[in-house]
Design a protein around this motif. Sequence first.
Motif, PDB file in Angstrom:
ATOM      1  N   THR A   1       0.818  -1.208   0.000  1.00 49.69           N
ATOM      2  CA  THR A   1       0.000   0.000   0.000  1.00 49.69           C
ATOM      3  C   THR A   1       0.857   1.266   0.000  1.00 49.69           C
ATOM      4  O   THR A   1       0.416   2.306  -0.460  1.00 49.69           O
TER       5      THR A   1
ATOM      6  N   PRO B   1      -3.388   0.813  -6.973  1.00 50.13           N
ATOM      7  CA  PRO B   1      -4.850   0.735  -7.027  1.00 50.13           C
ATOM      8  C   PRO B   1      -5.302  -0.586  -6.394  1.00 50.13           C
ATOM      9  O   PRO B   1      -4.568  -1.580  -6.431  1.00 50.13           O
ATOM     10  N   GLN B   2      -6.502  -0.611  -5.838  1.00 47.91           N
ATOM     11  CA  GLN B   2      -6.970  -1.773  -5.086  1.00 47.91           C
ATOM     12  C   GLN B   2      -6.925  -3.071  -5.903  1.00 47.91           C
ATOM     13  O   GLN B   2      -6.515  -4.111  -5.399  1.00 47.91           O
ATOM     14  N   ALA B   3      -7.333  -3.027  -7.162  1.00 47.03           N
ATOM     15  CA  ALA B   3      -7.351  -4.249  -7.986  1.00 47.03           C
ATOM     16  C   ALA B   3      -5.947  -4.827  -8.157  1.00 47.03           C
ATOM     17  O   ALA B   3      -5.765  -6.049  -8.143  1.00 47.03           O
TER      18      ALA B   3
ATOM     19  N   ALA C   1      -3.349  -4.281  -6.032  1.00 48.10           N
ATOM     20  CA  ALA C   1      -2.937  -4.752  -4.703  1.00 48.10           C
ATOM     21  C   ALA C   1      -3.571  -6.107  -4.402  1.00 48.10           C
ATOM     22  O   ALA C   1      -2.896  -7.008  -3.878  1.00 48.10           O
ATOM     23  N   ASP C   2      -4.841  -6.271  -4.752  1.00 47.06           N
ATOM     24  CA  ASP C   2      -5.521  -7.549  -4.517  1.00 47.06           C
ATOM     25  C   ASP C   2      -4.900  -8.671  -5.348  1.00 47.06           C
ATOM     26  O   ASP C   2      -4.737  -9.788  -4.866  1.00 47.06           O
TER      27      ASP C   2
ATOM     28  N   THR D   1      -1.611  -9.639  -3.714  1.00 47.93           N
ATOM     29  CA  THR D   1      -1.874 -10.382  -2.483  1.00 47.93           C
ATOM     30  C   THR D   1      -2.314 -11.809  -2.783  1.00 47.93           C
ATOM     31  O   THR D   1      -1.833 -12.761  -2.171  1.00 47.93           O
ATOM     32  N   GLN D   2      -3.228 -11.962  -3.750  1.00 46.63           N
ATOM     33  CA  GLN D   2      -3.726 -13.291  -4.098  1.00 46.63           C
ATOM     34  C   GLN D   2      -2.601 -14.177  -4.650  1.00 46.63           C
ATOM     35  O   GLN D   2      -2.480 -15.341  -4.285  1.00 46.63           O
TER      36      GLN D   2
END
Length: 155
Positions: free
Chosen positions: A10, A15-17, A19-20, A23-24
């Motif tokens: 972060t 952007p959230q997508a 970062a996700d 992470t995945q």
Amino acid sequence: MITGDIHQPTAAGLPQAIADALTQALAARPEHKEIGQYPLQGDTLFMNVMQFATQLPQEKRAELHRDYLDIQVLLEGEEQIRYGLQGSARECDAWNEEGDYQLCDAIDGEQTLTLRPGMFVVFMPGEPHKPGCHVSEEQTIRKVVIKLHRNAAEV
């Protein structure tokens, strides 16, 4: 291009997508996987686990993509990545539609980034990049390249 540390994604302002997706992919433990491609969300998100020897920059060609973002995470070794801004690729081959890539011989205004284990870099569609270059000498590196479709990333 965005770069950062996998332990503080972060802080890079992802952007959230994106970062996700990072992470995945990291939750799938790519450092323990065999070399190969692994689906995470069908054609929307997958990862390629790689291991190869770095090369001199002049021995490598730049690549760019239209449909997928490259999220490259270095797992072992050190590599230098040469890159440029969107529209800076020069002397390019025809587009490979099936593989979503174009290879080029030059990057106008080429920049340099050194990746060490635990670092990531995100290349947006259209940004030329030449990964796997020597930092100081040839060495074997291990990395994972996470491919996120541009529609899922909202770019």
